[in-house]
Design a protein around this motif. Sequence first.
Motif, PDB file in Angstrom:
ATOM      1  N   PRO A 130     -46.920  10.157   1.215  1.00  0.00           N
ATOM      2  CA  PRO A 130     -48.173   9.713   1.833  1.00  0.00           C
ATOM      3  C   PRO A 130     -48.608   8.305   1.457  1.00  0.00           C
ATOM      4  O   PRO A 130     -49.458   7.727   2.115  1.00  0.00           O
ATOM      5  CB  PRO A 130     -49.195  10.753   1.368  1.00  0.00           C
ATOM      6  N   GLU A 131     -47.999   7.743   0.414  1.00  0.00           N
ATOM      7  CA  GLU A 131     -48.384   6.398  -0.019  1.00  0.00           C
ATOM      8  C   GLU A 131     -47.665   5.298   0.753  1.00  0.00           C
ATOM      9  O   GLU A 131     -47.993   4.124   0.606  1.00  0.00           O
ATOM     10  CB  GLU A 131     -48.132   6.241  -1.520  1.00  0.00           C
ATOM     11  N   VAL A 132     -46.670   5.642   1.582  1.00  0.00           N
ATOM     12  CA  VAL A 132     -45.894   4.657   2.331  1.00  0.00           C
ATOM     13  C   VAL A 132     -46.255   4.762   3.816  1.00  0.00           C
ATOM     14  O   VAL A 132     -46.250   5.858   4.378  1.00  0.00           O
ATOM     15  CB  VAL A 132     -44.373   4.885   2.155  1.00  0.00           C
ATOM     16  N   PHE A 133     -46.546   3.620   4.441  1.00  0.00           N
ATOM     17  CA  PHE A 133     -46.931   3.612   5.848  1.00  0.00           C
ATOM     18  C   PHE A 133     -45.844   2.976   6.716  1.00  0.00           C
ATOM     19  O   PHE A 133     -45.157   2.048   6.291  1.00  0.00           O
ATOM     20  CB  PHE A 133     -48.266   2.891   6.038  1.00  0.00           C
ATOM     21  N   TYR A 134     -45.713   3.514   7.912  1.00  0.00           N
ATOM     22  CA  TYR A 134     -44.697   3.128   8.889  1.00  0.00           C
ATOM     23  C   TYR A 134     -45.353   2.975  10.254  1.00  0.00           C
ATOM     24  O   TYR A 134     -46.506   3.337  10.445  1.00  0.00           O
ATOM     25  CB  TYR A 134     -43.657   4.247   9.081  1.00  0.00           C
ATOM     26  N   LEU A 135     -44.541   2.584  11.231  1.00  0.00           N
ATOM     27  CA  LEU A 135     -44.946   2.700  12.621  1.00  0.00           C
ATOM     28  C   LEU A 135     -44.654   4.134  13.045  1.00  0.00           C
ATOM     29  O   LEU A 135     -43.704   4.749  12.568  1.00  0.00           O
ATOM     30  CB  LEU A 135     -44.141   1.737  13.500  1.00  0.00           C
ATOM     31  N   PRO A 136     -45.435   4.688  13.968  1.00  0.00           N
ATOM     32  CA  PRO A 136     -45.128   6.037  14.457  1.00  0.00           C
ATOM     33  C   PRO A 136     -43.794   6.039  15.199  1.00  0.00           C
ATOM     34  O   PRO A 136     -43.433   5.065  15.862  1.00  0.00           O
ATOM     35  CB  PRO A 136     -46.297   6.354  15.397  1.00  0.00           C
ATOM     36  N   GLY A 137     -43.076   7.145  15.079  1.00  0.00           N
ATOM     37  CA  GLY A 137     -41.784   7.286  15.747  1.00  0.00           C
ATOM     38  C   GLY A 137     -40.902   8.234  14.979  1.00  0.00           C
ATOM     39  O   GLY A 137     -41.375   9.014  14.160  1.00  0.00           O
ATOM     40  N   GLY A 138     -39.595   8.172  15.248  1.00  0.00           N
ATOM     41  CA  GLY A 138     -38.682   9.071  14.562  1.00  0.00           C
ATOM     42  C   GLY A 138     -37.262   8.943  15.053  1.00  0.00           C
ATOM     43  O   GLY A 138     -36.910   8.012  15.783  1.00  0.00           O
TER      44      GLY A 138
END
Length: 145
Positions: free
Chosen positions: A29-37
């Motif tokens: 939860p401490e790492v942020f990304y762009l939404p996707g997969g």
Amino acid sequence: MAISDVMQVVAAAVVEDGRLLLVSKNIAPEVFYLPGGKPEYGESAEETLARELNEELGVSPLDMDLLGHVDDVAVLEGVPMRLTVFVTRIDGAPAPAAELAAMGWTDGRDSYIPRLAPAIRNQVLPLLARSGVFGRDLAGPADGS
């Protein structure tokens, strides 16, 4: 290294009111990304992105324009990754679901920046800035140095 040895990931750069949509996952939860997969077998990049935006945020893309490809190491898996990034608008208000822990919006100069996955911070943000989509002041020198 063969392309099959590289993890394929598709992501959305959603910019609204000068801010970029970010998400974090329950596993980190401490790492942020762009939404996707990751694509499922036989799925195109566009199909992957539409499915992932629906599963993760309950929204659909209204349009998808390819921003580019970023080659880096996936921060959680520690393996080579090719990130295909689309600039898109979405059809509603996103709300985190599925494996997402949180979502937020960044203007590129706030507390999210040090928490971004390295590929997003070091490659995608400058790419978005150079394209004029987001955070022009993040692009670095105009001569590319």
